[in-house]
Motif scaffolding. Structure first.
Motif, short mmCIF file in Angstrom:
data_model
loop_
_atom_site.label_atom_id
_atom_site.label_comp_id
_atom_site.label_asym_id
_atom_site.label_seq_id
_atom_site.Cartn_x
_atom_site.Cartn_y
_atom_site.Cartn_z
N ALA A 10 0.90 -1.24 -0.05
CA ALA A 10 0.16 0.07 0.10
C ALA A 10 0.66 1.49 0.09
N LEU A 11 2.04 1.18 0.07
CA LEU A 11 2.92 2.35 0.04
C LEU A 11 2.86 2.95 -1.34
N HIS A 12 2.90 4.35 -1.30
CA HIS A 12 2.89 5.25 -2.33
C HIS A 12 3.76 5.10 -3.28
N PRO A 13 3.97 4.67 -4.46
CA PRO A 13 5.22 4.35 -5.50
C PRO A 13 6.10 5.73 -5.70
N ARG A 14 5.37 6.65 -5.48
CA ARG A 14 6.05 8.04 -5.76
C ARG A 14 6.84 8.41 -4.60
#
Length: 204
Positions: free
Chosen positions: A174-178
């Motif tokens: 769920a971590l934001h890839p940006r």
């Protein structure tokens, strides 16, 4: 003259591929420099704490945490025996790290290492728990500096380990890839539940 080839640098103790903890060490060796500030979130018997302290040198600092008093005492003994003075070993759970690391270092730490499960050589019923682990690794990302590194050695083979592994898998996914890059290193052809190494890089 020996015909034996040189031992591989990226190997386990038996010559095979690195273990979960060894992968974490290799990544830390590649990125940490003298003067860096880091956390050992699970001090245990002090092996990782000493390893990190030697990487960051006298100019750097290590904050180490453990909820078990015997682990804290053994870690302090190991550091003292090695002449290491750049480390603070704190008798508290890793979920409290924000309270113990000085505010001026929040968002400026270069690396944080977790080695989950139970304390080797002690009561195996005393383990890290999913709820506090998730709280701690979420806090860890906030404490890291841009380009900082988080490693998590996970042991799904013991009681409670599978639940912890599943929760970390969902959390990392769920971590934001940006904002973050997350990778998983694990054996894939073993019948048992092998230890695995999660790595999260905080983008600069």
């Amino acid at each position: 003259m020996s015909d034996q080839p040189p031992a591989p640098k990226l190997a386990s103790s038996n010559g095979g591929l690195p273990s979960a903890v060894r992968w974490a060490h290799l990544l830390m060796e590649d990125r940490l420099r003298p003067g860096h500030a880091v956390i050992d979130a699970t001090a245990g018997n002090g092996h990782d704490t000493l390893f990190l302290a030697q990487l960051v040198g006298p100019e750097g600092h290590v904050w180490a945490f453990d909820v078990q008093e015997p682990a804290v005492l053994e870690s302090r003994r190991r550091l003292a025996e090695a002449g290491v003075t750049n480390s603070s070993v704190i008798h508290s759970g890793h979920e409290t790290m924000r309270d113990h690391v000085p505010a001026e270092w929040h968002g400026k730490l270069n690396a944080i290492m977790f080695n989950l499960g139970y304390l080797p050589g002690s009561d195996k019923s005393i383990i890290t728990h999913t709820a506090t682990t998730l709280q701690a690794i979420t806090t860890a990302l906030e404490l890291l500096a841009p380009s900082g590194l988080l490693t998590i050695a996970v042991y799904p083979g013991h009681d409670g380990g599978t639940q912890e592994q599943q929760a970390i898998t969902e959390w990392a996914g769920a971590l934001h890839p940006r904002q973050f890059e997350a990778q998983l290193i694990r054996p894939i052809n073993r019948s048992a539940s092998p230890p695995e190494c999660w790595v999260v890089w905080k983008r600069g």
